[in-house]
Design an enzyme around this catalytic site. Structure first.
Site, short mmCIF file in Angstrom:
data_model
loop_
_atom_site.label_atom_id
_atom_site.label_comp_id
_atom_site.label_asym_id
_atom_site.label_seq_id
_atom_site.Cartn_x
_atom_site.Cartn_y
_atom_site.Cartn_z
N ARG A 34 0.76 -1.21 -0.15
CA ARG A 34 -0.09 -0.06 0.25
C ARG A 34 0.92 1.42 0.05
O ARG A 34 2.06 1.16 0.48
CB ARG A 34 -1.12 0.17 1.09
CG ARG A 34 -0.36 0.23 2.67
CD ARG A 34 0.29 -0.89 3.25
NE ARG A 34 -0.56 -2.16 3.12
CZ ARG A 34 -1.23 -2.43 4.50
NH1 ARG A 34 -1.28 -1.71 5.34
NH2 ARG A 34 -2.06 -3.61 4.43
N ASP A 42 -2.15 3.45 11.18
CA ASP A 42 -2.95 2.71 12.27
C ASP A 42 -2.84 3.81 13.52
O ASP A 42 -1.89 4.21 13.99
CB ASP A 42 -2.38 1.52 12.60
CG ASP A 42 -2.57 0.48 11.34
OD1 ASP A 42 -3.54 0.73 10.64
OD2 ASP A 42 -1.92 -0.40 11.29
P1 ATP Z 1 -3.54 -4.26 10.37
O1 ATP Z 1 -4.84 -3.87 11.12
O2 ATP Z 1 -3.24 -5.73 10.83
O3 ATP Z 1 -2.37 -3.57 10.63
P2 ATP Z 1 -4.28 -3.30 7.88
O4 ATP Z 1 -3.50 -2.00 8.53
O5 ATP Z 1 -3.46 -3.63 6.68
O6 ATP Z 1 -3.92 -4.43 8.74
P3 ATP Z 1 -6.51 -1.92 6.87
O7 ATP Z 1 -6.86 -2.50 5.70
O8 ATP Z 1 -5.53 -0.70 6.98
O9 ATP Z 1 -5.62 -3.18 7.60
O10 ATP Z 1 -7.55 -1.78 7.71
C1 ATP Z 1 -8.78 -2.68 8.18
C2 ATP Z 1 -9.45 -1.94 8.92
O11 ATP Z 1 -9.08 -1.96 10.34
C3 ATP Z 1 -10.03 -0.49 8.78
O12 ATP Z 1 -11.06 -0.32 7.77
C4 ATP Z 1 -10.43 -0.15 10.46
O13 ATP Z 1 -11.80 -0.11 10.49
C5 ATP Z 1 -9.87 -1.17 10.96
N1 ATP Z 1 -9.45 -1.03 12.24
C6 ATP Z 1 -9.54 -1.64 13.49
N2 ATP Z 1 -8.92 -1.00 14.45
C7 ATP Z 1 -7.87 0.08 13.96
C8 ATP Z 1 -6.98 0.93 14.35
N3 ATP Z 1 -6.74 0.85 15.60
N4 ATP Z 1 -6.44 1.82 13.53
C9 ATP Z 1 -6.85 1.59 12.17
N5 ATP Z 1 -7.92 0.89 11.72
C10 ATP Z 1 -8.29 0.07 12.55
CA CA Z 2 -1.63 -1.96 9.71
CA CA Z 3 -4.68 0.26 8.79
#
Ligand code: ATP
Ligand code: CA
Ligand code: CA
Length: 171
Positions: free
Chosen positions: A92, A97
């Site tokens: 990406r 996060d």
């Molecule tokens: P990971 O969460 O394992 O790091 P990722 O960052 O690749 O994986 P994303 O596709 O960016 O996952 O996010 C998926 C979903 O995670 C988002 O749509 C959001 O709703 C959810 N989410 C849950 N908790 C959080 C958080 N603390 N910060 C950001 N996103 C979150």
């Molecule tokens: Ca992440």
């Molecule tokens: Ca994320």
């Protein structure tokens, strides 16, 4: 006001430029004030498909926003940097996060705080410990002690800057 810890990552496009742009956008967001930023780390991908190395950094700040409003801000900035949601844990341009918000615990379908996987990720823990050596993840323990072997996490000479907030650009 709550303290907030954000973890930034990028492994598509010009990642250093994207991370600086994300820091600028976060700094300009109303209700969010940035107080510190870690060095940029080059890190080996963890999980997901085979993909390029990441650049990661951690940003510290404080916010008057509720968690859901902060998530809207961070997701808006991801979209602005052309984040495309494709393969889970795939490459990406920008990932932001929400790692922690003070001692708050959130367990909603779309948001868990502290981030449920941050405590096992050296690419979050190492930059976080750099900027906040005594940091604790509520319910998990001291960040410094949660760091694993940090084998896949290398500090770079890339530095991100916190810019002065432009007057009138929000509070
Ligand atoms: P990971 O969460 O394992 O790091 P990722 O960052 O690749 O994986 P994303 O596709 O960016 O996952 O996010 C998926 C979903 O995670 C988002 O749509 C959001 O709703 C959810 N989410 C849950 N908790 C959080 C958080 N603390 N910060 C950001 N996103 C979150
Ligand atoms: Ca992440
Ligand atoms: Ca994320």
């Amino acid at each position: 006001m709550r303290s907030v810890v954000l973890a930034l990552g990028s492994n598509l496009g010009d990642s250093a430029e994207t991370l600086q742009g994300a820091v600028d956008d976060l700094g300009a967001a109303a209700g969010l004030e940035l107080l510190g930023v870690s060095s940029v780390y080059e890190t080996d991908p963890v999980g997901g498909p085979e993909q390029p190395r990441y650049l990661n950094a951690v940003v510290l700040g404080r916010t008057s926003l509720e968690p859901s409003a902060l998530l809207e801000v961070t997701q808006g900035i991801e979209r602005a940097w052309h984040r495309v949601r494709d393969v889970r844990w795939g490459p990406r341009t920008l990932d932001i996060d929400i790692v922690a918000m003070g001692d708050l615990g959130v367990d909603a379908p779309d948001l868990q705080v502290p981030h449920p996987r941050a405590h096992e990720r050296d690419f979050v823990l190492v930059p976080w410990a750099e900027v906040e050596p005594d940091a604790v993840i509520p319910g998990r323990g001291a960040v410094r002690e949660l760091v694993g072997d940090a084998a896949g996490v290398r500090r770079t000479t890339i530095e991100l800057r916190l810019r002065d907030r432009v007057e009138g650009a929000g509070s």
